[in-house]
Design an enzyme around this catalytic site. Sequence first.
Site, PDB file in Angstrom:
ATOM      1  N   VAL A 196      -5.317   1.844 -16.581  1.00  0.00           N
ATOM      2  CA  VAL A 196      -5.338   2.608 -15.331  1.00  0.00           C
ATOM      3  C   VAL A 196      -4.945   1.652 -14.211  1.00  0.00           C
ATOM      4  CG1 VAL A 196      -6.750   3.922 -13.701  1.00  0.00           C
ATOM      5  CG2 VAL A 196      -7.147   4.152 -16.171  1.00  0.00           C
ATOM      6  N   ASP A 217      -5.727  10.108  -2.784  1.00  0.00           N
ATOM      7  CA  ASP A 217      -5.740   9.495  -1.454  1.00  0.00           C
ATOM      8  C   ASP A 217      -7.041   8.714  -1.294  1.00  0.00           C
ATOM      9  OD1 ASP A 217      -5.658   8.735   1.166  1.00  0.00           O
ATOM     10  OD2 ASP A 217      -5.215  10.723   1.979  1.00  0.00           O
ATOM     11  N   ASN A 270      -5.926  -2.164  -7.677  1.00  0.00           N
ATOM     12  CA  ASN A 270      -4.918  -2.734  -6.778  1.00  0.00           C
ATOM     13  C   ASN A 270      -4.885  -2.063  -5.413  1.00  0.00           C
ATOM     14  OD1 ASN A 270      -2.262  -4.174  -6.143  1.00  0.00           O
ATOM     15  ND2 ASN A 270      -1.657  -2.016  -6.044  1.00  0.00           N
ATOM     16  N   TYR A 297     -10.837  -6.538   7.413  1.00  0.00           N
ATOM     17  CA  TYR A 297     -10.134  -6.753   6.142  1.00  0.00           C
ATOM     18  C   TYR A 297     -10.701  -7.968   5.415  1.00  0.00           C
ATOM     19  CZ  TYR A 297      -6.388  -8.022   2.920  1.00  0.00           C
ATOM     20  OH  TYR A 297      -5.669  -8.366   1.800  1.00  0.00           O
ATOM     21  N   LYS A 314     -12.561  -7.963   1.631  1.00  0.00           N
ATOM     22  CA  LYS A 314     -12.094  -8.724   0.473  1.00  0.00           C
ATOM     23  C   LYS A 314     -13.132  -9.749   0.013  1.00  0.00           C
ATOM     24  CE  LYS A 314      -8.066  -6.877  -0.338  1.00  0.00           C
ATOM     25  NZ  LYS A 314      -7.739  -6.256  -1.644  1.00  0.00           N
ATOM     26  N   VAL A 335       2.531 -12.144  -0.488  1.00  0.00           N
ATOM     27  CA  VAL A 335       3.493 -11.647  -1.468  1.00  0.00           C
ATOM     28  C   VAL A 335       4.400 -10.673  -0.726  1.00  0.00           C
ATOM     29  CG1 VAL A 335       3.784 -10.371  -3.634  1.00  0.00           C
ATOM     30  CG2 VAL A 335       1.801 -11.876  -3.338  1.00  0.00           C
ATOM     31  N   SER A 343       5.763  -7.487   0.276  1.00  0.00           N
ATOM     32  CA  SER A 343       5.267  -6.126   0.057  1.00  0.00           C
ATOM     33  C   SER A 343       5.259  -5.371   1.374  1.00  0.00           C
ATOM     34  CB  SER A 343       3.845  -6.148  -0.528  1.00  0.00           C
ATOM     35  OG  SER A 343       2.930  -6.660   0.428  1.00  0.00           O
TER      36      SER A 343
END
Length: 350
Positions: free
Chosen positions: A66, A120, A147, A221, A225, A254, A256
């Site tokens: 998944v 969502d 992710n 944020y 994390k 990265v 993105s």
Amino acid sequence: MSQIDQLLLSIASNKLAYYALLFSLLFGVFKLTTFTLRFASLIVDLFILPAVDFSKYGANRGNWAVVTGASDGIGKEYALQLAKRGLSIVLVSRTQSKLELLATEISSKYKVNTKIVAFDASKDDEENYLELEKAIYDLPITVLINNVGQSHSIPVPFLETEQKELRDIITINNTATLRITQVVAPAIVATVEKSQKKVRGLILTMGSFGGLLPTPYLATYSGSKAFLQAWSAALAGELNPKGVDVELVISYLVTSAMSKIRRSSLTIPNPKQFVASTLASVGRRNGAQERFATNTPYWAHAIMHFAIENTVGVYSKIANTLNFNMHKSIRTRALKKQEKRSRLAAEKIE
């Protein structure tokens, strides 16, 4: 008699000074030895050990993974590379049309099965989790990739953070990650038990340097994390006896949509490079030598992580000040760009 001889004689005649010096020398040797061992482990993890064989996680045996946040960037790469290794994929993300295109690509390229779940994560809606539960019902799942994530649109002081952005970050990064894991992890445990532990389960959750280092101007944020770091380590302790490996994956930048960086470089990999390094080194620590159930997989990120941990430290004032200045500068440039776009838009209307 030289000054050094006099000093040594003085120390020898003073037991307290003697033992203090002896302790200092032993402690120094201990610190040097542990640093050397950690550094050696870093080099071995990054450059010597072979890639992990995913058959231990049920690849090419009809099992499923998944992947959340699967429609773009890192999530899409996880889906593609796990499918390439022989796992069927449940794709979970917000945009149905993107999921359908990716499912078609995976099925045609790698001849594995796919399922899609439009989800969502910004809405803590019970229906989302019920739909996911239905989609995975009776599937032999061995892998979960947490992710899905969100950061701030631009660096912003905490006191000026909009309520919607604050809620979305916490809901997506934390609430959704935990609730999705509560839905999927029991299926992984059941698959491992059914195999009589001939395969192991795997749960990877995306962390960040923003959680490793307290980050001013990204406070919400950063906190979200950092929470995942402690949660992943705790969950690893609970699930390891059940045959499930749990790991937090730490990344620096990265290319993105979330990072808003388009060009890769020596220190900034593209999603394909980053995911390849992650899946090749599951179960190793790489740059996260001092952290349980944590991996900083990409070589440049790993070296940066190791260097910070073993010099100034992640919670030091120096690291915090450098982070503050960097993100303050990024915010200033972003606001100037916004102002310029607004001015150009106004001129067009006129």
